[in-house]
Design a protein around this motif. Structure first.
Motif, PDB file in Angstrom:
ATOM      1  N   SER A  38       0.779  -1.237   0.046  1.00 37.06           N
ATOM      2  CA  SER A  38       0.084  -0.072   0.057  1.00 37.06           C
ATOM      3  C   SER A  38       0.746   1.284   0.011  1.00 37.06           C
ATOM      4  O   SER A  38       0.374   2.218  -0.888  1.00 37.06           O
ATOM      5  CB  SER A  38      -0.992   0.139   1.196  1.00 37.06           C
ATOM      6  OG  SER A  38      -1.955  -1.057   0.949  1.00 37.06           O
ATOM      7  N   PRO A  48      -6.059  -1.009  -0.385  1.00 39.63           N
ATOM      8  CA  PRO A  48      -5.656  -2.718  -0.341  1.00 39.63           C
ATOM      9  C   PRO A  48      -7.237  -3.302  -0.130  1.00 39.63           C
ATOM     10  O   PRO A  48      -8.106  -2.596   0.404  1.00 39.63           O
ATOM     11  CB  PRO A  48      -5.094  -2.449   1.094  1.00 39.63           C
ATOM     12  CG  PRO A  48      -5.538  -1.095   1.606  1.00 39.63           C
ATOM     13  CD  PRO A  48      -5.625  -0.371   0.424  1.00 39.63           C
ATOM     14  N   HIS A  72      -3.172  -3.801   4.114  1.00 41.72           N
ATOM     15  CA  HIS A  72      -3.957  -5.272   4.279  1.00 41.72           C
ATOM     16  C   HIS A  72      -4.057  -5.752   5.901  1.00 41.72           C
ATOM     17  O   HIS A  72      -3.166  -5.849   6.346  1.00 41.72           O
ATOM     18  CB  HIS A  72      -3.250  -6.148   3.554  1.00 41.72           C
ATOM     19  CG  HIS A  72      -3.659  -6.004   1.889  1.00 41.72           C
ATOM     20  ND1 HIS A  72      -2.350  -5.539   1.374  1.00 41.72           N
ATOM     21  CD2 HIS A  72      -4.408  -6.206   1.294  1.00 41.72           C
ATOM     22  CE1 HIS A  72      -2.905  -5.519  -0.087  1.00 41.72           C
ATOM     23  NE2 HIS A  72      -4.093  -5.875   0.088  1.00 41.72           N
TER      24      HIS A  72
END
Length: 439
Positions: A38, A48, A72
């Motif tokens: 990210s 994400p 994530h």
């Protein structure tokens, strides 16, 4: 451009299987420095997310409180995809078939797809020619042909590498023009095989030809073998291009035509600009060309190249920018078709994945790209010993409905399975594979 291979400390390939906290960390380590995390692609609009191969649903990455997460995390995923939790509610694993990746403009990209897309934006090295060195380069070329040596400070690496490949493949340095496929039927067959690429490129080439009107330049589309599929230019420019077969049907890979922007871009898998004497073959040294490769948005495979060419007196340093921009626009059109194809399969198989509870199901689009897989499919594939990674980037060429003969090369495990056409509004959009280990 190829993805930068620098990354995490151990750079180990992430293990395939159910997504756990450990697996998530392995993915982060592997894709760090490549645009697949990210912090490296957020500025390009990537967020994400997770893709459920069974339902085709994309879940934005969220914290347990429901707020969107900037990286994530598993805690915000719904219960129906969660496999295990700790006593405090923290998610430690999700069920097989849930893939980490990113959402951008309403479409899901795997980490690898996002890494590829952002690497083309982050690492666009401008390899520009220097017309002032033309005579020096001619001298260097003549010396190279005698003893495979040249001044290291004069020849750019991309040119030197190409010259060596040409020398080793015994390409004729006195070649005056590229070979050409003159058989109309054979050429049409080759162009038909590249229908998707040509469809995506056509509006870009048409627009470019209007921009290039009366500039003494032509824009070309080639396949991965260097075959020119289409050429747009004024008639006068095309007439000059015919002298060296820089027209539809010309074959411009390095082996057949020496160092040239199309062939060298394909060989190096990166944007290339060449001027005059930098070409390997004598008959092409009065041309200048700039090209970039076109990649499949699905798996990053090089599909072909787009090239801007003209005689040496038409040289412009921004020609490479023009070629790069054209390649990205063509890839954007390919991506639109790819994601549309994926959505068609998801829509057409909703009732199948709800109604068929005991069979393993794999749903592929019309080009053989995997879109959906239910939970039974994971176990059955293991029982079959199938070497198939259940991911949106999986592809089985044998299920490409646009290549009727491809099925003859189906893997052994697939030949034993039931395959059914997937149709939507009376049109075939893919193939359903119904898995059974009882054969």
């Amino acid at each position: 451009m190829p993805i930068n291979k620098s990354g995490g400390a151990d750079n180990k390939v992430p293990k395939k299987g159910a997504l756990t906290l450990e697996a998530l960390q392995e993915e982060n380590d592997f894709y760090r420095g490549r645009g697949g995390i990210s912090e490296e692609n957020r500025s390009y609009g990537y967020k994400p997310a997770f893709y459920d191969m069974e339902s085709g649903v994309v879940y934005p990455s969220k914290f347990a409180n429901g707020h969107e997460a900037p990286m994530h995390v598993l805690d915000g995923l719904p219960d129906d995809v969660v496999a295990t939790r700790l006593n405090d509610g923290k998610v430690t694993a999700v069920r097989p078939g849930v893939i980490s990746g990113f959402m951008q403009r309403g479409h899901f990209y795997t980490r690898e797809q996002a890494a590829l897309a952002t690497s083309q934006l982050r690492d666009r090295t401008q390899m520009l020619s220097d017309p002032q060195q033309h005579n020096q380069l001619l001298d260097a070329w003549e010396k190279f042909l005698v003893d495979e040596d040249y001044p290291g400070d004069l020849i750019r690496p991309v040119v030197g590498d190409s010259w060596r490949r040409c020398y080793q493949s015994q390409t004729d340095p006195e070649l005056q023009y590229a070979p050409i496929i003159s058989d109309t039927e054979q050429l049409n067959q080759r162009r038909t095989l590249q229908a998707d690429l040509m469809k995506a490129a056509n509006p870009i080439l048409q627009r470019a030809s209007q921009v290039l009107f009366r500039t003494d330049s032509l824009i070309l589309l080639a396949d991965a073998d260097g075959l020119i599929l289409d050429a747009k230019a004024d008639d006068a420019v095309l007439s000059q291009a015919r002298d060296i077969n820089l027209i539809q049907g010309g074959v411009w890979n390095e082996t057949t035509a020496g160092t040239n922007a199309i062939g060298t871009a394909l060989a190096a898998a990166e944007p290339v600009q060449l001027y005059g004497a930098e070409h390997f073959c004598a008959g092409i040294k009065h041309w200048t060309c700039s090209a970039d490769v076109i990649r499949d948005p699905h798996d990053g495979k090089v599909l072909g190249a787009v090239d801007l060419s003209g005689l040496t007196d038409t040289y412009q340093s921004n020609a490479l920018d023009f070629a790069i921009m054209a390649a990205r626009l063509i890839e954007s059109n390919l991506a639109k078709d790819y994601f549309y194809s994926r959505q068609q399969v998801i829509e057409a198989t909703r009732s199948m994945f709800v109604g068929w509870k005991t069979e393993g199901l794999l749903a592929f689009d019309r080009r053989g790209r995997l879109v959906r897989a239910n939970q039974h499919a994971h176990q059955t594939l293991k029982q079959l010993g199938a070497d198939l990674v259940v991911s949106p980037q999986c592809r089985l060429p044998a299920l490409d409905v646009d290549l009727p003969l491809a099925s003859a090369n189906a893997p052994a495990w697939l030949q034993q399975q039931l395959t059914l056409p997937i149709e939507l509004k009376n049109q075939r959009v893919g193939t359903l594979v119904v898995l059974s280990a009882q054969h």
